[in-house]
Each structure stands twice: as C-alpha cells, then as structure tokens.
Design an enzyme around this catalytic site. Structure first.
Site, short mmCIF file in Angstrom:
data_model
loop_
_atom_site.label_atom_id
_atom_site.label_comp_id
_atom_site.label_asym_id
_atom_site.label_seq_id
_atom_site.Cartn_x
_atom_site.Cartn_y
_atom_site.Cartn_z
N ARG A 75 0.85 -1.19 0.00
CA ARG A 75 0.00 0.00 0.00
C ARG A 75 0.88 1.23 0.00
O ARG A 75 1.74 1.40 0.87
CB ARG A 75 -0.92 0.00 1.24
N HIS A 119 -2.96 10.99 0.82
CA HIS A 119 -2.45 10.73 2.17
C HIS A 119 -1.84 12.02 2.71
O HIS A 119 -0.65 12.13 2.96
CB HIS A 119 -1.41 9.60 2.13
N GLU A 164 -7.53 8.49 6.26
CA GLU A 164 -7.86 9.12 7.55
C GLU A 164 -8.30 10.58 7.43
O GLU A 164 -7.66 11.51 7.95
CB GLU A 164 -6.66 9.01 8.47
N ASN A 289 -7.45 1.45 9.81
CA ASN A 289 -6.13 1.74 10.38
C ASN A 289 -6.28 1.63 11.89
O ASN A 289 -6.95 2.45 12.51
CB ASN A 289 -5.66 3.16 10.00
N TYR A 291 -4.44 1.16 15.68
CA TYR A 291 -3.21 1.24 16.46
C TYR A 291 -3.42 0.99 17.94
O TYR A 291 -2.54 0.43 18.62
CB TYR A 291 -2.55 2.62 16.27
N GLU A 349 -3.57 -0.33 8.02
CA GLU A 349 -2.40 0.07 8.83
C GLU A 349 -2.50 -0.55 10.22
O GLU A 349 -3.57 -0.54 10.82
CB GLU A 349 -2.31 1.59 9.02
O1 LIG Z 1 1.59 7.46 13.26
C1 LIG Z 1 1.84 6.34 12.49
C2 LIG Z 1 0.97 6.37 11.24
C3 LIG Z 1 1.36 7.50 10.26
O2 LIG Z 1 2.75 7.42 9.94
C4 LIG Z 1 0.49 7.33 9.00
O3 LIG Z 1 0.86 8.23 7.96
C5 LIG Z 1 -0.97 7.57 9.34
O4 LIG Z 1 -1.84 7.02 8.35
C6 LIG Z 1 -1.32 7.05 10.72
N1 LIG Z 1 -2.52 7.08 11.31
C7 LIG Z 1 -2.37 6.64 12.57
C8 LIG Z 1 -3.47 6.55 13.58
C9 LIG Z 1 -4.21 7.89 13.70
C10 LIG Z 1 -3.30 8.97 14.13
C11 LIG Z 1 -2.71 9.76 13.15
C12 LIG Z 1 -1.87 10.80 13.53
C13 LIG Z 1 -1.62 11.05 14.88
C14 LIG Z 1 -2.21 10.22 15.84
C15 LIG Z 1 -3.04 9.17 15.46
C16 LIG Z 1 -1.07 6.30 12.75
N2 LIG Z 1 -0.44 6.55 11.59
#
Ligand SMILES: OC[C@@H]1[C@@H](O)[C@H](O)[C@@H](O)c2[nH]c(CCc3ccccc3)c[n+]21
Length: 444
Positions: A75, A119, A164, A289, A291, A349
């Site tokens: 991706r 993005h 997002e 996505n 986390y 993600e």
């Molecule tokens: O932070 C790690 C990754 C980014 O590097 C990606 O570009 C992005 O799609 C992404 N989204 C998220 C979860 C949502 C989030 C985004 C930014 C800051 C905190 C939470 C984590 N991440």
C-alpha cells in the site's frame, strides 16, 4: 482457531510524503507538507520530507526488499502535486511516470498494489485557493482521481480515496498540529464535510470508468470509559461518535450521526446535513487503520466531545505513548460488522513505534515490534474466526520514515533506515513477518 485464507493479502504500507523525498523533482508542485514542515516549530528537529527515504530514486531497491520480505501486496500513496503540480489543471507526465514505473515494478514481483489517492499532501496551490475549506475541493479531488483511474486502473485493482480524513480535518484544522496548521472547530467540521464529499466524488467517478474495487482508509479507535461512572461512560460514548461514527455513518449510511451537530453546536455547517446523502457512494471495502484504544474520562472543557484521554498506570505503551491493546482490533472489526453489515475489510495500517537499537552487524533487535505484530495478527485471526470478512493486513510501515510532526524521531519501520546514508537494514520484526507470511500465518 481458523487460519488465514490463502487469498489473504500480507502487505506493508507507506505514504508518498513520508518516504519519497525529491518533493519538487521532475516538475512536481509543492504540497502543504512541503510548506508546513518548513515553518519553524512545526516538526521535531525542523525535519522535512526533502530526502526522507529517497524512495523516489531508490524504489527498485525497496521493491527488492519487499520481494525478500515475501509480502504479496503493498500500500502506497500518490503525491497529488507530482501528477497535477497546481492541483487542478495541467498534468505532469514525469510525475505520473514515476507511479507508472512503480506499479509495473511491483507487478513484476507479484506484489498487488493498493493505491491511496490522498495521504495528507494537498498541493500547496490548492491550499492557496482555500484547500479543503473551498467547496470546489471535492471537484478538484474528483478530477485528480479521474486522471489516475485512466492511467492506472488497468493494473491497480485496489484503490483507496482518502487516508484518515478525520486526521486531515482534526489535526489540520482543529489542533493545527498537521498541515495546513489551522485552528478552528468550524473549519475542522467544514473541511471534514468537504473531504467526505471529495471521497464520494471519486467513488462516483470510479463507478463510471473503474473495473476493480475502491474504498477508504479510516483511523478507527475503540473508546473505553476509564471508570464505571456515568459521566465517563457518556464521555466515551461521545468520543465514539466523534472519532468513529462521524465518518463511518455518512460513508456507509449516507447520514451524519444525530449527535454530531450537537457536539459541534454553532460551529456545525448547517448545509452539511442536507448534503450528507451525497456522501453515501457505496464502497467495495473498508480500510481500517488500527493502532490502539482510547481510555476516556469526562472533561466538560474538552471540545468538541467533552472527553479527555487517560492511561492506565500498568498499560504497555509504544514509543508514541499509545497503549498496546490488540483485543481492541477484534472488537472494532466485530463492531463494524454488527453496525454496518457484511463489508470486506482490510487492515490498511497496524504497527508500532519502538525505541529500536542502532543496527549492529547488520541486525536490529526489535522484539517489541515483532510481538506487537504477532498479537495483533492473533486478534485479526480471532475476528476472522467470528465471521469478519477480513481480506488482508498491511503492516505500518515498510520503512522507518518521516513521522509527520515527529519528524524522524519515531520509527515504525520493519526495515531500519539510516537517513544519513540511506542504508536499509531489515529488523528482527521483518524476519518475523517474513517467516509468518511464509507459513500463511499458521501457528501464530
Ligand atoms: O503514526 C503512524 C501512522 C502515520 O505514519 C500514518 O501516515 C498515518 O496514516 C497514521 N494514522 C495513525 C493513527 C491515527 C493517528 C494519526 C496521527 C496522529 C495520531 C493518530 C497512525 N499513523
């Protein structure tokens, strides 16, 4: 415990501004992140994406690493301003040419491309015309999407409109911690609405010319009350609407949650409610996505959801301070299925920032990241076993890269990048993932 289907996509994910470098090469226009990262104080260490992982020039080396890793899908995102330098107008054949070559090189290795159209790197020229606050932004995005559909739909079979949009709207227009760095509840709600209209514009355009599948990638985060107190339970419920349903409902149901205008109050753009119906352009799959989860306490001063995030004292955290909570992935996937019905889902993600050691004799020992991936794949398998139509998993990220406002201070990569020399070193977690893919995810 059932295994993963043989058709399951085992992938890794990146985005253009975070890995490519060469932001203005070959006629490319500047993006809002090219500008924002140059503003003092915006990014840790004053870092920019000028070099990043130099992927624009090293993409063949990186695809060889993907082949070694054994992933069958990758991706990535297209930098809008490479393809249409002023955002809405003349094409830049050299910009498009990079992605044309990238897709061909992926297919030559049997790697399925999943292309994210946007993005976060809006062309700066469009920001000068109001960016996502301009009602024309949906059309700008539709026109750009059309260009890519024409150029690549003969080889790209998995499309994502936006990455997002919640983050684009909230961090870009409410907190101001992401580009374009504006701060206003009204602006955030308006930008969110236009992002949703842009998504619908692209999906509608795809239905006319596309032969494959299109979806959207959303940051989805289960909200848990920090206590059984009614005010905390209600705060978690409000944040669930704010973080998850604000976008899922218009995209999948064609209407905003009834509670959203209440959360935003006078800052909610009135016309948005009438036009929400336009947003429901049926998608073929949902990108999730995932986390972490959020632990919420009531906070009457918190705008707009009046909830504040807390951490359990004994919580295991990643280097971002996010709680490691794999069961939240299972619960989120099951909730989506209960709430929105049978819809194919990809985990677009999932990954962890860790305080990795420096490479030593060609090795980077990151057991924490391997364990994170393993536990979340077990959680994904649990959802599969309970009927979720999960089609694939994309680890964030293939490479250590530009982590937005954190610059290069946070490393999410399966592969270590020495940004001074651009040397790549697969970490232990890459070997773990490679071995796991080899056995189709068995014996997790
Ligand atoms: O932070 C790690 C990754 C980014 O590097 C990606 O570009 C992005 O799609 C992404 N989204 C998220 C979860 C949502 C989030 C985004 C930014 C800051 C905190 C939470 C984590 N991440």
């Amino acid at each position: 415990m059932i295994g993963f289907p043989t058709s399951f996509l085992w992938g890794a994910a990146t985005s253009a501004y975070q890995i490519e470098g060469s932001p203005l090469a070959d006629g490319a226009g500047a993006s809002i992140w090219h500008r924002f990262s140059r503003e003092p104080g915006r990014v840790v260490g004053g870092a920019t994406g000028d070099s990043a992982c130099d992927h624009y020039r090293r993409y063949r080396e990186d695809i060889a690493l993907m082949a070694w890793l054994g992933i069958n899908a990758y991706r990535f995102s297209v930098a809008w301003a490479r393809v249409v330098p002023d955002g809405n107008g003349t094409l830049n054949p050299k910009g498009l040419g990079f992605y044309d070559r990238l897709v061909d090189a992926l297919l030559a290795q049997g790697i399925e491309p999943m292309l994210t159209l946007y993005h976060w790197d809006l062309p700066a020229a469009l920001e000068d015309r109001g960016g996502w606050l301009n009602p024309d932004s949906a059309k700008w995005f539709g026109d750009y999407a059309q260009v890519l559909f024409q150029a690549l739909d003969d080889r790209v079979r998995l499309w994502l409109t936006l990455n997002e949009p919640w983050v684009s709207a909230v961090l870009g227009y409410l907190t101001g911690t992401h580009a374009p760095g504006r701060r206003g509840l009204r602006e955030a709600a308006l930008a969110a609405h236009h992002l949703l209209l842009a998504h619908a514009e692209a999906v509608t355009a795809y239905r006319a010319v596309g032969r494959h599948r299109i979806g959207i990638a959303l940051n989805l985060e289960p909200q848990y009350a920090a206590s059984a107190q009614a005010e905390d339970v209600e705060a978690a419920a409000r944040r669930h609407i704010y973080v998850n349903r604000w976008f899922l409902d218009p995209i999948l149901l064609g209407r905003y949650p009834a509670e959203i205008p209440q959360l935003f109050g006078a800052d909610w753009p009135r016309r948005a409610l009438q036009r929400a119906g336009l947003i429901r352009a049926p998608i073929d799959f949902l990108g999730v996505n995932y986390y972490s989860r959020a632990l919420v306490v009531d906070d009457p001063s918190g705008r707009p959801a009046r909830g504040r995030l807390v951490k359990r004292r004994d919580a295991q955290l990643t280097a971002m301070g996010w709680e490691i909570f794999p069961q939240g992935l299972t619960e989120m996937l099951l909730w989506i299925r209960r709430e929105y019905g049978e819809l194919p889902v990809y985990i677009t993600e999932n990954g962890a920032a860790c305080n990795d050691p420096l490479p030593e004799r060609g090795r980077v020992l990151d057991p924490g990241r391997a364990r994170f991936l393993g536990r979340h794949l077990i959680a994904a398998q649990e959802a599969l076993g309970r009927g979720v139509d999960l089609r694939g998993y994309f680890a964030w990220s293939l490479l250590d890269n530009f982590e937005w406002a954190y610059g290069y201070s946070k490393r999410f990569g399966l592969i270590h990048v020495d940004f001074a020399t651009q040397r790549r070193t697969p970490k232990m977690s890459a070997r773990f993932y490679r071995n796991l893919i080899c056995r189709g995810g068995a014996n997790l």
